[in-house]
Design an enzyme around this catalytic site. Structure first.
Site, PDB file in Angstrom:
ATOM      1  N   LYS A  82       0.849  -1.198   0.000  1.00  0.00           N
ATOM      2  CA  LYS A  82       0.000   0.000   0.000  1.00  0.00           C
ATOM      3  C   LYS A  82       0.886   1.251   0.000  1.00  0.00           C
ATOM      4  O   LYS A  82       1.905   1.296   0.689  1.00  0.00           O
ATOM      5  CB  LYS A  82      -0.905  -0.017   1.237  1.00  0.00           C
ATOM      6  CG  LYS A  82      -1.991   1.047   1.251  1.00  0.00           C
ATOM      7  CD  LYS A  82      -2.871   0.890   2.496  1.00  0.00           C
ATOM      8  CE  LYS A  82      -3.981   1.924   2.557  1.00  0.00           C
ATOM      9  NZ  LYS A  82      -4.800   1.774   3.787  1.00  0.00           N
ATOM     10  N   SER A 157      -9.778   2.138   3.033  1.00  0.00           N
ATOM     11  CA  SER A 157      -8.934   2.888   2.126  1.00  0.00           C
ATOM     12  C   SER A 157      -8.023   2.000   1.277  1.00  0.00           C
ATOM     13  O   SER A 157      -7.533   2.431   0.237  1.00  0.00           O
ATOM     14  CB  SER A 157      -8.058   3.853   2.920  1.00  0.00           C
ATOM     15  OG  SER A 157      -7.175   3.136   3.771  1.00  0.00           O
ATOM     16  N   SER A 181      -9.740  -0.425   7.080  1.00  0.00           N
ATOM     17  CA  SER A 181      -9.193  -0.275   5.728  1.00  0.00           C
ATOM     18  C   SER A 181      -8.531  -1.522   5.158  1.00  0.00           C
ATOM     19  O   SER A 181      -8.204  -1.557   3.967  1.00  0.00           O
ATOM     20  CB  SER A 181      -8.185   0.876   5.695  1.00  0.00           C
ATOM     21  OG  SER A 181      -8.847   2.097   5.849  1.00  0.00           O
TER      22      SER A 181
END
Ligand code: ZN
Lengths: 516, 514
Positions: A82, A157, A181
């Site tokens: 990420k 997210s 997330s």
């Protein structure tokens, strides 16, 4: 073995193939890079692909293996990270314009551990800007699409990491979870995601959203893979004061044993029923039946203050975020915008102009909320009260764990929603995290495993397991037991039923804003 | 932002009139840089004077993702400071973030302590001239708190006339200083000092400096900024019980300036109040050169630092046993130590007071340890060098360090006197040479040819000559009027150009005439 076969294997299987010498890391890495080239135009899981770096790392592992070196178990299995974790020499944007072009001079501890484990890093995955969102629509570089339906959100997210894993663009990935997330994207993409105990995985190099809530963890397609990755990245780090010194619980062993006999699983009354989509609830109930069948005992617990979790979260998170994001001021790195018509602008004016241009609306919304909640005269009423409720929630968790070994709920109240559905209604967006947020507030570990497809829309549903702090192994025991039963029932992994991304028409609005 | 345009001279009231009508209330905030090897929250070195931005890392540059880790030595120093200031030590306390934007602050918040300081509720006794005007007495300054925090970077404004931001074309920031451990020591309001307020302020800062030096936790070099003082001052009419509005004078960075700044602000406040005006609560800048303060930025309730507990750090919870163990490492309290030294050295109260006020205790102690007599140490350190240091606006230890004059020089000088090589007036000339950088006392006396004549032949000849030239005086001495010998000694010394030992001359004359 063709490259399309390779990419559908689990990380554990790939590790075995590598160890047995049946495949090289280079082949594996190339297979995944090919897949990225083939499908990411449609999915947009990656913000930055590092083919060169990944292939070099793969070649290094192959060379060391050929030389007879003893390598870590998963050495050579590539991974996606990420874009909120710093990677030395690789862009790290956090999905924000304000960090466009920034190349960190150091690796996050998690990234360092991946490298030490010999995992080639394929690239950096898309996310809501600074991890603020539940849909990845708030990425400054355009949304990521759900591999199950390109018109729908992949969760957020960490939609990029979940979609990358769900669309076979990486065997596994690293996500971060501040309020869900990792878990909510896992639920809506039919993948597995773990948020470890707070302090279980180092936050050093994780660009902070909310320091007291953030936690990095694995995004995978199987429970065992999640445990394996958890073990690679977890454990004490002297660079993170909030890192726990105790050894990591035996997560891999628990995943392999998949034993829930005699385990008491507690259904949280406040996190089921009303407000949850019928198909989501149905798959949850079936999953509970599977666990009972596997020898678990069901109890019902009540945590009334969970009702206030969302409000609490949306005071604590913006407060911490408003301070954490203050450093993005154009003085030392990242974007710098000169205010228009002010050739002699002061540093403060440049800061203001840059922050105005560099931050998206959701980020600004939360900075304003947090600044307000911390201001003198309001602190006690907002931040202070939120901390009290937070303690209350932790106490209720503790009480619940005297009656149950783990707590369970659906991961998200609905399946993946359509793009734009909740953009104008932040509250509706925030409600998506209702079941995942309590664990972050209390610092507890949680996992989401696929529980099937909702009959009404044919989209994945997620099953969440929560455990006491540093009892992460229980997540894997329950998750693996459920996974085994469901796999037996389905006769094939859930993702086998996902549409072939390459055959899907390019969505009309799929043109990326991203000019990478 | 600028102050250069506001260098108007404020009206001041005569000091005697101020203290006749008002009681001053002071608050002193002292920032001390600890001399730990590494910074407060990272492993970067802390050495002073390195090339800009060479002692930095992701943590102290506030790069995205970096996290702080507390320096255990800094915590230890903070606890020892707290104990030495007779404070209570928190059994559990946290860091907080003080949020405000400034380019020299990498994270745009300072990691500090807010409502949970590591040390609180203490006191420091300082010696000030007695109210009666005779001797000294102890004045107790109450300590509100001592807390840990990190220093900011250092901005240099380039292109402007005064180095201030106004008029500058650009600014440079050196982050070497960012993250250096600081201890902020805050007094409770200091009341009852009356007309001695400036002296109390100076004595407090001097006392604190001595204490921190004895604790060996800081360089306490005010001129290098490792100890910085903010002076908060207000006046209230005599007999009132409500404090007046205060001004906060920043960065008053020498003992002498502390005293002067307090005095100046008292006179300025006095003039405003006397004229029926009211004091603006504001930050003021101290100007060393002109000895005045000028208005900085107005302070108001709008200053909101949005403090909240630092979530990236775990609480500091020093175990009791550790605190007690640290208590055993405390040096003798400076006030007690001074009493002991005064008695060891045989100084009178007045001598000791002068020595203390001049900041000479440590220097004299070092000199005595190096082998000099206390009297000689006091004599040489409080003489010419003190006069010159004062003229330079520096304290003697700093000035001596600048000149490279050390306790060893005093020891050597004294031994030249006791060995009979130099008399007192020659020793003074040698000392001047040492202060002028001409070398060690021996080198100076060699180079300047300063040495008592040991050659008895030359001395005898000079004595005979003087006796022959003064038959009347010689007769008086022969008649038993020995006190007349002084007149002959003076003449012999003149003949010898001072390079003779007066007592030897005296003996020789008497021997020849009786
Ligand atoms: Zn550093």
């Amino acid at each position: 073995m063709t490259s399309s076969d390779l990419i559908r294997r689990t990380a554990a299987e790939l590790a075995d193939l590598l160890t047995a010498g049946e495949v090289s890391s280079r082949e594996l890495t190339e297979a995944h890079l090919e897949r990225v080239s083939a499908v990411d135009e449609r999915i947009h899981a990656y913000l930055h692909v590092d083919a060169e770096g990944a292939l070099a790392a793969a070649a290094d592992v192959d060379r060391r293996r050929a030389a007879g070196e003893s390598l870590p178990a998963a050495a050579g299995v590539p991974i996606a990270v990420k874009d909120v974790l710093t990677t030395k020499g690789l862009p790290t944007t956090c999905g924000s314009r304000i960090l466009e072009g920034w190349i960190p001079p150091y690796d996050a501890t998690v990234v360092r551990r991946l490298k030490e484990a010999g995992l080639p890093i394929l690239g950096k995955t898309n996310m809501d800007e600074f991890a603020m969102g539940s849909s990845t629509e708030h990425s400054a570089y355009g949304p990521t699409r759900n591999p199950w339906d390109l018109e729908r959100i992949p969760g957020g997210s960490g939609g990029g990491s979940a979609a990358a894993v769900g669309s076979f663009q990486a065997p596994w990935a690293i996500g971060t979870d501040t309020g869900g997330s990792i878990r909510q994207p896992a639920a809506v993409t039919g993948t597995v995601g773990t948020k470890p105990t707070y302090g279980g995985v180092s936050r050093y190099g994780l660009v902070a959203l909310a320091s007291s809530l953030d936690q990095a963890g694995p995004c995978t397609r199987t429970v065992l893979d999640a445990a394996l990755l958890h073990e690679i990245i977890g454990g004490h780090d002297p660079m993170d004061s909030t890192s726990i010194a105790d050894p990591l619980p035996p997560v891999v062993e628990a995943a392999r044993r998949a034993d829930v006999s005699g385990m008491r699983i507690g259904i949280v009354r406040e996190l089921t029923g009303e407000g949850f989509q019928a198909g989501v609830q149905q798959r949850f109930d079936e999953a509970v039946a599977h666990l009972v069948d596997a020898g678990a005992e069901v109890v019902e617990v009540s945590c009334p203050s969970f009702t206030y979790a969302l409000a609490t979260y949306y005071l604590i998170l913006p407060s911490e975020a408003s301070s954490n994001l203050a450093k993005f001021d154009a003085m030392r790195y990242g974007m710098r915008v000169w205010p228009e018509g002010a050739p002699d602008a002061s540093a403060e004016q440049v800061m203001a102009a840059t922050r105005d241009a560099g931050f998206g609306d959701e980020v600004k919304r939360r900075i304003i909320l947090g600044t307000y909640a911390l201001s003198s005269g309001y602190y006690d009423a907002y931040y202070g009260s939120a901390q009290k409720v937070r303690r209350l929630i932790a106490n209720e968790f503790a009480a619940a764990f005297t009656r149950a070994d783990v707590l369970i709920s659906p991961t998200a109240p609905t399946t993946a929603f359509r793009f734009g559905d909740k953009l104008d209604d932040p509250m509706a967006m925030y409600l998506n995290d209702i079941a995942t947020i309590p664990a972050n507030l209390a610092g507890l570990p949680g996992i989401s495993v696929p529980s099937g497809l909702a009959p009404e829309d044919g989209l994945p549903t997620g099953f969440q397991v929560l455990a006491p702090a540093m009892a992460d192994d229980r997540l894997y025991a329950v998750g693996a037991a459920l996974e085994a039963r469901l796999l037996a029932e389905w006769a094939a992994p859930l993702l086998d039923g996902a549409p072939d991304v390459t055959s899907l028409p390019m969505p009309a609005a799929a043109t990326k804003e991203d000019a990478r | 932002m600028s102050t250069s345009t506001q260098r108007t001279t404020d009206a001041v009231l005569d000091y005697d009139d101020v203290v006749a009508a008002y009681d001053p209330v002071m608050g002193l905030e002292v920032h001390v840089e600890l001399h730990t090897n590494t910074k407060m929250f990272c492993g970067c070195p802390t050495a002073f004077g390195a090339e800009p931005n060479t002692q930095v890392c992701p943590v102290c540059l506030g790069l995205p993702g970096a996290l702080p880790v507390v320096n255990a030595v800094a915590v230890e120093s903070a606890i020892r400071i707290g104990l030495a200031l007779n404070c209570e030590i928190a059994s559990w306390c946290r860091f907080a973030r003080k949020n405000y934007f400034y380019p020299d602050m990498p994270k745009n918040f300072q990691t500090s302590q807010y409502d949970e300081p590591i040390a609180f509720n203490g006191w420091l006794d300082v010696e000030v001239p007695a109210e009666s005007g005779e001797g000294t007495e102890v004045f107790r300054v109450e300590i509100e708190r001592a807390h840990m925090e990190e220093d900011t970077g250092k901005s240099t404004h380039v292109g402007g006339a005064t180095g201030r931001i106004h008029g500058a074309t650009h600014s440079l920031v050196d982050y070497n200083r960012a993250g250096i451990p600081l201890i902020e020591i805050v007094t409770k309001p200091i009341l009852g000092a009356g007309e001695r307020a400036p002296e109390v302020a100076r004595a407090y800062v001097a006392g604190l400096r001595d204490l921190l030096k004895a604790l060996d936790v800081s360089d306490v070099r005010m001129e290098q900024g490792s100890m910085r003082c903010d002076v908060n001052l207000s006046l209230m009419p005599k007999g009132a019980d409500r404090f007046g509005t205060r001004s906060e004078t920043k960065n008053v960075n020498s003992l002498r300036s502390v005293e002067r700044a307090v005095r100046y602000e008292m006179c300025r406040h006095g003039a405003v109040l006397q004229g029926g005006g009211s004091i603006v609560q504001e930050t003021r800048h101290w100007h060393e050169d002109t000895g005045v303060t000028t208005s900085g930025r107005e302070k108001s309730d709008a200053d909101d630092y949005r403090y909240f507990p630092e979530p990236d750090l775990v609480p500091v919870a020093p175990p009791r046993e550790w605190v007690e163990q640290l208590r055993t490492t405390l040096p003798e309290p400076p006030a007690e130590r001074r009493k002991r030294l005064q008695s060891d050295w045989g100084f009178s109260d007045l001598e000791m007071r002068d020595v203390v006020n001049a900041g000479l205790v440590e220097l004299i102690q070092e000199t005595v340890v190096a082998g000099a007599s206390p009297a000689a140490a006091r004599k040489w350190w409080s003489g010419e060098i003190a006069r010159r240091a004062n003229a330079e606006g520096q304290d003697v230890p700093t000035y001596a360090a600048v000149l490279g004059v050390t306790p060893r020089h005093v020891v050597e000088l004294e031994s030249l006197v006791t060995s009979g090589r130099l008399n007192d007036s020659m020793a003074r000339q040698v000392w001047e040479g040492v202060l002028a950088g001409e070398g060690t006392p021996t080198e100076v006396s060699d180079a300047r040819g300063l040495e008592l004549v040991q050659d008895s032949g030359a001395l005898e000849a000079a004595v005979d000559e003087v006796i022959a030239a003064n038959p009347d005086i010689a007769d008086k001495i022969r008649d038993g009027k020995v006190q007349a010998v002084g007149a002959l000694i003076g003449q012999v010394m003149k003949t010898m150009k001072g390079q003779a030992d007066a007592s030897a001359v005296r003996e020789l004359i008497i021997a020849k005439l009786t």
